[in-house]
Design an enzyme around this catalytic site. Structure first.
Site, PDB file in Angstrom:
ATOM      1  N   LYS A 489     -37.209  63.463 -71.046  1.00 39.32           N
ATOM      2  CA  LYS A 489     -38.066  64.526 -71.588  1.00 39.32           C
ATOM      3  C   LYS A 489     -38.398  65.523 -70.481  1.00 39.32           C
ATOM      4  O   LYS A 489     -38.240  65.208 -69.287  1.00 39.32           O
ATOM      5  CB  LYS A 489     -39.337  63.906 -72.164  1.00 39.32           C
ATOM      6  CG  LYS A 489     -40.131  63.098 -71.142  1.00 39.32           C
ATOM      7  CD  LYS A 489     -41.234  62.267 -71.782  1.00 39.32           C
ATOM      8  CE  LYS A 489     -41.965  61.482 -70.705  1.00 39.32           C
ATOM      9  NZ  LYS A 489     -42.898  60.507 -71.263  1.00 39.32           N
ATOM     10  N   ARG A 586     -53.080  58.474 -78.774  1.00 42.77           N
ATOM     11  CA  ARG A 586     -52.376  59.753 -78.741  1.00 42.77           C
ATOM     12  C   ARG A 586     -51.685  59.864 -80.089  1.00 42.77           C
ATOM     13  O   ARG A 586     -52.174  60.506 -80.992  1.00 42.77           O
ATOM     14  CB  ARG A 586     -51.378  59.717 -77.565  1.00 42.77           C
ATOM     15  CG  ARG A 586     -50.579  60.941 -77.368  1.00 42.77           C
ATOM     16  CD  ARG A 586     -49.897  60.952 -75.987  1.00 42.77           C
ATOM     17  NE  ARG A 586     -48.766  60.024 -75.896  1.00 42.77           N
ATOM     18  CZ  ARG A 586     -47.950  59.948 -74.834  1.00 42.77           C
ATOM     19  NH1 ARG A 586     -48.166  60.711 -73.770  1.00 42.77           N
ATOM     20  NH2 ARG A 586     -46.941  59.113 -74.807  1.00 42.77           N
ATOM     21  N   TYR A 714     -53.278  88.128 -51.254  1.00 47.09           N
ATOM     22  CA  TYR A 714     -54.278  88.642 -52.192  1.00 47.09           C
ATOM     23  C   TYR A 714     -55.694  88.219 -51.829  1.00 47.09           C
ATOM     24  O   TYR A 714     -55.902  87.114 -51.330  1.00 47.09           O
ATOM     25  CB  TYR A 714     -53.979  88.132 -53.609  1.00 47.09           C
ATOM     26  CG  TYR A 714     -52.793  88.820 -54.255  1.00 47.09           C
ATOM     27  CD1 TYR A 714     -52.817  90.193 -54.501  1.00 47.09           C
ATOM     28  CD2 TYR A 714     -51.670  88.090 -54.632  1.00 47.09           C
ATOM     29  CE1 TYR A 714     -51.730  90.812 -55.100  1.00 47.09           C
ATOM     30  CE2 TYR A 714     -50.594  88.700 -55.243  1.00 47.09           C
ATOM     31  CZ  TYR A 714     -50.623  90.067 -55.474  1.00 47.09           C
ATOM     32  OH  TYR A 714     -49.561  90.673 -56.060  1.00 47.09           O
ATOM     33  N   MET A 763     -47.328  84.896 -57.133  1.00 44.06           N
ATOM     34  CA  MET A 763     -46.490  84.492 -58.266  1.00 44.06           C
ATOM     35  C   MET A 763     -45.084  84.101 -57.811  1.00 44.06           C
ATOM     36  O   MET A 763     -44.550  83.086 -58.240  1.00 44.06           O
ATOM     37  CB  MET A 763     -46.413  85.634 -59.278  1.00 44.06           C
ATOM     38  CG  MET A 763     -45.725  85.231 -60.561  1.00 44.06           C
ATOM     39  SD  MET A 763     -45.446  86.618 -61.678  1.00 44.06           S
ATOM     40  CE  MET A 763     -47.103  86.983 -62.229  1.00 44.06           C
TER      41      MET A 763
HETATM   42  C1  LIG Z   1     -42.980  59.363 -70.539  1.00 48.50           C
HETATM   43  C2  LIG Z   1     -42.973  58.094 -71.223  1.00 48.50           C
HETATM   44  C3  LIG Z   1     -42.479  56.928 -70.591  1.00 48.50           C
HETATM   45  C4  LIG Z   1     -42.052  56.878 -69.134  1.00 48.50           C
HETATM   46  O1  LIG Z   1     -43.172  56.751 -68.311  1.00 48.50           O
HETATM   47  P1  LIG Z   1     -43.043  56.697 -66.720  1.00 48.50           P
HETATM   48  O2  LIG Z   1     -44.407  56.452 -66.253  1.00 48.50           O
HETATM   49  O3  LIG Z   1     -42.537  58.026 -66.312  1.00 48.50           O
HETATM   50  O4  LIG Z   1     -42.109  55.612 -66.413  1.00 48.50           O
HETATM   51  C5  LIG Z   1     -42.355  55.786 -71.350  1.00 48.50           C
HETATM   52  N1  LIG Z   1     -42.729  55.774 -72.642  1.00 48.50           N
HETATM   53  C6  LIG Z   1     -43.249  56.851 -73.275  1.00 48.50           C
HETATM   54  C7  LIG Z   1     -43.656  56.735 -74.700  1.00 48.50           C
HETATM   55  C8  LIG Z   1     -43.402  58.039 -72.585  1.00 48.50           C
HETATM   56  O5  LIG Z   1     -43.917  59.097 -73.185  1.00 48.50           O
END
Ligand SMILES: *Cc1c(COP(=O)(O)O)cnc(C)c1O
Length: 819
Positions: A489, A586, A714, A763
């Site tokens: 991801k 979540r 800045y 930036m």
């Molecule tokens: C991102 C994520 C992981 C991986 O977690 P790490 O701490 O990066 O190993 C595993 N399971 C879910 C559902 C996640 O969102």
């Protein structure tokens, strides 16, 4: 190989038991990697057992591809009377024995190089210098290990006049086996440092272990100014075998250095006061040490000084790594302008094979200058080209043309690089995969320059070997049958989802996961075939799930219904994953949903249950130990309730990177590896065992000197009370250099020294303090990487490594390396 071998001979060499197949043939090649077989009928496949893969797994497929001879462990259960089997107790040892036999047939000098640093460079440079005069065999890249050394030996041919091999060890007891294979006549011990100290009881022990390589050597070259090393050599190696050089008087070669504007003059004086003077364009300490080793090596072999100088003149800094970068017109470029021998070409072509499919495979290569006359190497180059199904060969040099007649219209030849550059137009290439490999003298950097996407100052380098290393670290901690899903991801935690996914695919990862559907679509559009789970699929994207074979996570009864209804209308069958909320709060099903969920699953004909998981909220932290265990327990109960009376066997998984380290007993069928793969060990227990994967680098744009009291940037935040010097870097918060690094909270490394941020991060730029340092425009600055801990940096500004990694903007070019 020096000599082809009959299977009976191999069995005798390895003390193996042999059962001959139908038509045993002479063995001309030895392979340990199922993807690298090019002349199957004459290849012996050696099934090595590694941490992640058992080579024997590939045998059935290899038989289909036409291999007829296998060296396997005596425990290997497979049989097939058609092919030849050689069974041995230890396949790695057998590989080494065959290598030792081949080595014994080589009657010419072999130089063995070991040490903590510089051995690959000394090997390459000495190889390049010797090639002015001899036909040289040398180990490819850094093939210096228990398996790398035997493979290097198989690259030696009878026409070679000298062999240069490097040897590396990481723990006690390893050198003996390698000494048995190589038996170098001449040795070079480059130096001794901290690398791999942990594998030895003491530094002295480490030196002694390495010295075993030279126990039967005629000469050993070393630098006498390295006191720790010298002490051991003087106690263990007879004086008449030592060839010492030193910057102080009294050594076999006394060196004096005159560093000049454009390089350095190296004067070597022998005990009889005869002197040799060499010139090199390198002037830094490490390069001069490496060059001196190489010169003394060449002199000891009897090479004339003027030819050595000729070799030195052609030396260029060595880009050690094969790299993959974005090219023009949506091409991908493999840059291998560093290697120029058959082994290097083989490795580069194998790397090419692992890349994503593109429209055409194009090879741009030059004559192999260090390999002697073309009849030695051209037939093999042709075989490699044919075996790798190259669509277009662009050759440069006179000798290469001999392969042209076999390639018909698939080849184009040029006598010089200039004539190639005159012809070459960017518009000839479109969505192609292009490998550029050639001898130094051909200056193929200019070809790369023409074909690569412009890179402005800042790049993110991704080390694919480190990724593999980290994957193996986690894999070793798991049961062999446990599957690994890798989280790619957020652009694979900033590393670049497509290339990383492709590498993971070739490594044998089981599953991928992305956050949103479009991330999955991108992977599919670039040829990724692994199953892909989508954590948060939105309703608008349902049809993409089906079209691109993506597997959604379902996290509520309501969502289940919606997806099910849609799938029924479309007559689609989708694999789904269930997220159980055990404390994250979540997304996810609650305990009271279980009965209704079971009924929905039973009733659905369009959704197929692939897996069930939960996510730990504090797997990396000791203080949440109890809560983590409660979560895991709750998950266990919830899934048991759901699965009761349900005739399904979904994969069960809960652990992320931290979880794998701390709760391996809850690995169930699969784990979900994230940040650990990218080199950050969140629990802090195994920091030293993971390798850093990404290095964010930039270059200095300008250096300014400020008067006391002047301010930088800045809002006049960066006050230089005592004046000083600042360097401006082309990286800002829009590139992912966090604005919270302003005013000394962040720093970069320039020439190995910390340069703190002055004033506010802009930036697109940032200014750092380089007072007292010799810095000029164009110098490199490391922003994150091996020497800078992401964890410490993140802590400085109250965030976590995850955020720093994923913030690196997509306008920063990614370059992928293989060591
Ligand atoms: C991102 C994520 C992981 C991986 O977690 P790490 O701490 O990066 O190993 C595993 N399971 C879910 C559902 C996640 O969102």
């Amino acid at each position: 190989m020096i000599q082809t071998l009959h299977p009976d001979q191999i069995a005798a060499i390895t003390s193996g038991t042999i059962s001959l197949g139908k038509t045993p043939v002479e063995i001309k090649r030895i392979s340990i990697d199922s993807r690298q077989v090019i002349d199957p009928a004459h290849t012996l496949f050696v099934a090595l057992v590694g941490a992640k893969i058992d080579g024997a797994k590939f045998i059935p497929q290899l038989i289909k591809e036409g291999l007829t001879c296998f060296l396997v462990s005596e425990n290997y259960a497979g049989t097939n009377a058609e092919v030849t089997w050689i069974r041995v107790a230890d396949t790695r040892q057998a590989l080494q024995q065959v290598a030792a036999f081949q080595r014994s047939l080589f009657q010419k000098p072999l130089i063995g190089i070991t040490g903590s640093n510089g051995k690959t460079i000394v090997k390459e440079w000495l190889g390049q210098i010797l090639a002015e005069h001899y036909s040289v065999a040398k180990s490819p890249k850094s093939y210096n290990s228990q398996v790398g050394v035997p493979l290097s030996v198989f690259g030696m041919e009878s026409y070679h006049q000298v062999a240069v091999m490097e040897v590396g060890i990481s723990k006690a007891g390893e050198m003996k086996a390698l000494e048995k294979i190589l038996k170098p006549q001449l040795g070079i011990f480059t130096n001794i440092g901290a690398a791999h100290d942990e594998g030895f009881p003491s530094r002295k022990e480490k030196i002694r272990e390495k010295l075993q390589l030279f126990q039967d050597s005629e000469f050993l070259i070393y630098c006498r100014d390295q006191l720790e090393l010298t002490e051991e050599i003087q106690s263990w190696i007879p004086l008449e075998k030592q060839i010492a050089w030193s910057d102080r008087a009294g050594a076999d070669f006394t060196r004096s250095l005159k560093v000049q504007d454009q390089g350095a003059r190296i004067i070597l004086m022998k005990a009889d006061l005869s002197t040799f003077t060499f010139f090199t364009q390198f002037a830094d300490r490490a390069s001069l040490e490496n060059i001196t080793h190489a010169i003394v090596g060449a002199l000891t072999l009897g090479m004339p000084a003027d030819l050595i100088q000729q070799g030195l003149t052609h030396l260029k800094p060595i880009e050690m790594r094969l790299s993959l970068k974005a090219g023009i017109n949506d091409c991908m470029l493999i840059d291998d302008t560093y290697s120029n021998d058959l082994e290097g070409l083989r490795i580069a072509l194998d790397f090419m094979k692992l890349q994503r499919k593109k429209r055409r495979k194009i090879l741009i290569l030059s004559d192999l200058l260090q390999q002697g006359p073309s009849e030695h190497w051209a037939p093999e180059v042709l075989r490699l080209i044919q075996a790798h199904e190259i669509d277009l060969v662009i050759g440069v040099g006179r000798e290469l043309t001999v392969i042209g007649e076999h390639l018909d219209d698939k080849a184009q030849f040029f006598e010089t690089t200039d004539s190639l550059l005159n012809w070459l137009k960017p518009e000839f290439f479109h969505q192609d995969l292009i490998l550029v490999t050639g001898a130094r003298a051909f200056g193929f950097e200019s070809v790369i320059n023409l074909l690569q996407q412009r890179i402005h100052g800042t790049v993110l380098e991704i080390n694919l070997n480190a990724l593999t290393h980290n994957f193996n670290f986690f894999k070793k901690r798991l049961n062999p049958q446990t599957k690994v899903m890798v989280m790619v991801k957020a652009f694979a935690y900033g590393g670049g989802a497509v290339e990383i996914a492709n590498h993971l695919q070739s490594m044998g990862v089981d599953y991928l996961a992305v956050a949103y559907t479009d991330e999955g679509v991108t992977l599919r559009q670039h040829g990724i075939q692994l199953p892909i789970m989508v954590l948060n699929p939105l309703e608008e994207s349902f049809h993409f799930l089906r079209q691109f074979d993506l597997e959604p996570v379902v996290f509520s009864l309501d969502f289940f219904q919606k997806l099910n209804l849609w799938a029924a209308e479309q007559h689609a069958l989708l694999k789904i994953h269930l997220d159980f909320d055990t404390g994250m709060h979540r997304l996810g099903f609650e305990e009271e949903d279980m009965k209704a969920l079971r009924e929905q699953i039973i009733a659905s004909k369009n959704l197929e249950l692939a897996s069930i998981y939960t996510h730990l909220v504090g797997a990396d932290e000791q203080i949440h130990e109890e809560f983590s265990r409660e979560q895991l327990e709750k998950f266990q109960q919830m899934k048991d309730i759901l699965l009761q009376g349900l005739d399904k066997k979904p994969l069960i998984h809960a652990l992320n990177s931290g979880g794998i380290i701390r709760f391996p007993e809850f690995q169930w069928d699969m784990v979900r590896l994230g940040i650990g793969l990218y080199g950050v060990e969140v629990t802090g227990g195994f920091d030293a065992e993971l390798q850093s994967v990404s290095t964010l680098k930039t270059t200095v744009s300008q250096v300014k000197t400020l008067m006391p009291g002047e301010t930088v940037g800045y809002s006049r935040k960066g006050l230089m009370e005592n004046g000083g010097k600042i360097a401006t870097l082309p990286i800002g918060y829009a590139d992912g250099f966090d604005r919270r690094f302003s005013n000394g909270k962040g720093y970069v490394l320039i020439q190995g020294k910390k340069a703190a941020v002055v004033g506010n991060v802009c930036m697109d730029m940032v200014m750092v303090d380089v007072s007292g340092m010799e810095v000029k425009a164009g110098d490199e600055a490391i922003v994150y990487g091996e020497e800078i801990s992401l964890k410490a940096l993140a802590e400085n500004i109250g965030t976590i490594p995850y955020e720093l990694l994923t913030n690196i903007s997509s306008r920063v070019k990614r370059v992928y390396y293989l060591d």
